[in-house]
Design a protein around this motif. Structure first.
Motif, PDB file in Angstrom:
ATOM      1  N   ASP A   1       0.819  -1.211   0.000  1.00  0.00           N
ATOM      2  CA  ASP A   1       0.000   0.000   0.000  1.00  0.00           C
ATOM      3  C   ASP A   1       0.857   1.267   0.000  1.00  0.00           C
ATOM      4  N   ILE A   2       2.019   1.189   0.633  1.00  0.00           N
ATOM      5  CA  ILE A   2       2.941   2.330   0.601  1.00  0.00           C
ATOM      6  C   ILE A   2       3.439   2.551  -0.818  1.00  0.00           C
ATOM      7  N   ARG A   3       3.786   1.466  -1.483  1.00  0.00           N
ATOM      8  CA  ARG A   3       4.314   1.545  -2.844  1.00  0.00           C
ATOM      9  C   ARG A   3       3.257   2.023  -3.844  1.00  0.00           C
ATOM     10  N   ASP A   4       2.011   1.608  -3.609  1.00  0.00           N
ATOM     11  CA  ASP A   4       0.942   1.910  -4.565  1.00  0.00           C
ATOM     12  C   ASP A   4       0.049   3.061  -4.106  1.00  0.00           C
ATOM     13  N   ILE A   5       0.532   3.893  -3.217  1.00  0.00           N
ATOM     14  CA  ILE A   5      -0.313   4.909  -2.602  1.00  0.00           C
ATOM     15  C   ILE A   5      -0.960   5.842  -3.635  1.00  0.00           C
ATOM     16  N   ASP A   6      -0.188   6.260  -4.651  1.00  0.00           N
ATOM     17  CA  ASP A   6      -0.733   7.174  -5.660  1.00  0.00           C
ATOM     18  C   ASP A   6      -1.749   6.461  -6.552  1.00  0.00           C
ATOM     19  N   ARG A   7      -1.447   5.215  -6.927  1.00  0.00           N
ATOM     20  CA  ARG A   7      -2.360   4.446  -7.775  1.00  0.00           C
ATOM     21  C   ARG A   7      -3.654   4.121  -7.032  1.00  0.00           C
ATOM     22  N   ASP A   8      -3.533   3.825  -5.730  1.00  0.00           N
ATOM     23  CA  ASP A   8      -4.722   3.503  -4.942  1.00  0.00           C
ATOM     24  C   ASP A   8      -5.652   4.712  -4.803  1.00  0.00           C
ATOM     25  N   ARG A   9      -5.085   5.902  -4.771  1.00  0.00           N
ATOM     26  CA  ARG A   9      -5.905   7.098  -4.645  1.00  0.00           C
ATOM     27  C   ARG A   9      -6.784   7.333  -5.879  1.00  0.00           C
ATOM     28  N   ALA A  10      -6.357   6.732  -7.006  1.00  0.00           N
ATOM     29  CA  ALA A  10      -7.133   6.862  -8.241  1.00  0.00           C
ATOM     30  C   ALA A  10      -8.085   5.690  -8.440  1.00  0.00           C
ATOM     31  N   HIS A  11      -8.052   4.728  -7.488  1.00  0.00           N
ATOM     32  CA  HIS A  11      -8.879   3.528  -7.595  1.00  0.00           C
ATOM     33  C   HIS A  11     -10.205   3.750  -6.858  1.00  0.00           C
ATOM     34  N   THR A  12     -11.306   3.275  -7.437  1.00  0.00           N
ATOM     35  CA  THR A  12     -12.625   3.522  -6.854  1.00  0.00           C
ATOM     36  C   THR A  12     -12.780   2.920  -5.462  1.00  0.00           C
ATOM     37  N   ARG A  13     -12.264   1.714  -5.255  1.00  0.00           N
ATOM     38  CA  ARG A  13     -12.422   1.034  -3.964  1.00  0.00           C
ATOM     39  C   ARG A  13     -11.236   1.263  -3.032  1.00  0.00           C
ATOM     40  N   LYS A  14     -10.013   1.222  -3.583  1.00  0.00           N
ATOM     41  CA  LYS A  14      -8.805   1.297  -2.768  1.00  0.00           C
ATOM     42  C   LYS A  14      -8.520   2.703  -2.231  1.00  0.00           C
ATOM     43  N   ALA A  15      -9.223   3.696  -2.752  1.00  0.00           N
ATOM     44  CA  ALA A  15      -8.986   5.072  -2.307  1.00  0.00           C
ATOM     45  C   ALA A  15      -9.338   5.268  -0.843  1.00  0.00           C
ATOM     46  N   SER A  16     -10.148   4.364  -0.290  1.00  0.00           N
ATOM     47  CA  SER A  16     -10.554   4.495   1.116  1.00  0.00           C
ATOM     48  C   SER A  16      -9.581   3.823   2.079  1.00  0.00           C
ATOM     49  N   ARG A  17      -8.537   3.177   1.557  1.00  0.00           N
ATOM     50  CA  ARG A  17      -7.552   2.546   2.433  1.00  0.00           C
ATOM     51  C   ARG A  17      -6.816   3.615   3.251  1.00  0.00           C
ATOM     52  N   PRO A  18      -6.380   3.279   4.470  1.00  0.00           N
ATOM     53  CA  PRO A  18      -5.808   4.282   5.375  1.00  0.00           C
ATOM     54  C   PRO A  18      -4.669   5.120   4.772  1.00  0.00           C
ATOM     55  N   LEU A  19      -3.735   4.471   4.081  1.00  0.00           N
ATOM     56  CA  LEU A  19      -2.620   5.229   3.512  1.00  0.00           C
ATOM     57  C   LEU A  19      -3.076   6.104   2.347  1.00  0.00           C
ATOM     58  N   ALA A  20      -3.901   5.547   1.470  1.00  0.00           N
ATOM     59  CA  ALA A  20      -4.389   6.311   0.329  1.00  0.00           C
ATOM     60  C   ALA A  20      -5.258   7.483   0.790  1.00  0.00           C
ATOM     61  N   ALA A  21      -6.002   7.269   1.864  1.00  0.00           N
ATOM     62  CA  ALA A  21      -6.874   8.323   2.399  1.00  0.00           C
ATOM     63  C   ALA A  21      -6.127   9.269   3.341  1.00  0.00           C
ATOM     64  N   ALA A  22      -4.824   8.988   3.580  1.00  0.00           N
ATOM     65  CA  ALA A  22      -3.970   9.830   4.424  1.00  0.00           C
ATOM     66  C   ALA A  22      -4.417   9.868   5.878  1.00  0.00           C
ATOM     67  N   THR A  23      -5.084   8.817   6.335  1.00  0.00           N
ATOM     68  CA  THR A  23      -5.450   8.745   7.754  1.00  0.00           C
ATOM     69  C   THR A  23      -4.330   8.109   8.582  1.00  0.00           C
ATOM     70  N   VAL A  24      -3.349   7.510   7.902  1.00  0.00           N
ATOM     71  CA  VAL A  24      -2.161   6.949   8.546  1.00  0.00           C
ATOM     72  C   VAL A  24      -0.929   7.461   7.807  1.00  0.00           C
ATOM     73  N   LYS A  25       0.073   7.906   8.544  1.00  0.00           N
ATOM     74  CA  LYS A  25       1.296   8.411   7.925  1.00  0.00           C
ATOM     75  C   LYS A  25       2.151   7.259   7.396  1.00  0.00           C
ATOM     76  N   VAL A  26       2.892   7.512   6.341  1.00  0.00           N
ATOM     77  CA  VAL A  26       3.753   6.505   5.732  1.00  0.00           C
ATOM     78  C   VAL A  26       4.809   6.029   6.724  1.00  0.00           C
TER      79      VAL A  26
END
Length: 274
Positions: A46-71
């Motif tokens: 998730d750290i590696r794919d953080i930018d790609r996950d932010r553009a994903h419909t489902r994965k954008a809600s993951r803690p790292l992609a949503a920036a609720t947890v620091k890298v």
């Protein structure tokens, strides 16, 4: 996703060894170890794919992609989980530790570039499930038969191919981001997924008849009824559009119930004939 690690218990259960106290303890320790390792792998991915996950419909809600947890916090957690997982598997033995490390390395390579290698990524995805079986076998000294490995390999190929098919189906882009596929591959992937599922069903029947020597029409009927029901329910995209196998099963109560019942019946038939 720790649910996937339930596969670790399958070898000792089918070998009829699971009900011995030492085996239960070892299997539970192995389950915790593999789960912590898998979690560390997911965090690093998730750290590696953080930018790609932010553009994903489902994965954008993951803690790292949503920036609720620091890298930085995620990295510390990942390495702590990794250290505990290695220590627990080392306690269980060299072979379990080897399988655990193989899983971690493959997972890392998959996350970095193998998931974009067309078709080979499906083999790697399927191997993650198989490694869990080998890990459980090594922990509890439960033998894996050729029939069992052939059948489970086809079923894992079904799950992995269908996952890629659903990603093609759900993607808003013609070229699937981070994958080696385009939307034109959807029909091909769906066909192979169904073919693998039918192959699994055929092998189950062959194993039941030629190896277990099941003569009861009722048992054979139940095996076919529930395995076919599982297959049709799993491929039902109208009621479940998730691309993740765990989500597809857990969010469909009927599919989950049929799967558990099928495993119980088949496991009983295997154990009772040993």
């Amino acid at each position: 996703h720790w649910v996937k690690n339930v596969l670790i218990f399958l070898p000792p259960v089918l070998a009829g060894k699971f009900f011995a106290a030492p085996v239960i303890i070892e299997a539970l320790v192995g389950f915790v170890s593999f789960s912590l390792m898998a979690s560390a792998g997911y965090i690093l991915n998730d750290i590696r794919d953080i930018d790609r996950d932010r553009a994903h419909t489902r994965k954008a809600s993951r803690p790292l992609a949503a920036a609720t947890v620091k890298v930085q916090t995620a990295l510390i957690i990942a390495f702590l989980l990794l250290a505990v997982a290695i220590a627990l598997s080392a306690y269980l033995g060299k072979i379990p530790l080897l399988y655990l490390l193989i899983y971690f390395v493959l997972n890392y390579l998959y996350s970095t570039f193998l998931k974009a290698v067309r078709f080979f990524d499906i083999i790697i995805l399927s191997s993650f499930y198989l490694i869990r079986l080998f890990y459980g076998s090594a922990i509890t000294d439960a033998e894996l038969t050729g029939w069992f490995l052939a059948t489970t390999t086809l079923s894992f190929l079904t799950l992995s191919t269908n996952k890629r098919y659903m990603e093609c189906l759900l993607s808003k882009h013609h070229n699937i981001p981070g994958r080696g596929y385009t939307k034109d591959d959807a029909v091909f992937l769906q066909t192979f997924s169904i073919t693998f599922a039918v192959g699994t069903l055929v092998l189950l029947n062959m194993h039941a008849f030629f190896v277990l020597h099941i003569q009861s029409p009722l048992i054979i009927g139940l095996i076919n009824l529930f395995s076919a029901g599982i297959m049709f329910a799993y491929f039902d995209n109208k009621n479940n559009m998730s691309d993740d196998p765990v989500d597809r099963v857990l969010k469909n109560p009927l599919l989950l119930l049929m799967t558990l019942f099928f495993i119980a019946v088949y496991a009983w038939e295997v154990i009772s004939r040993q």
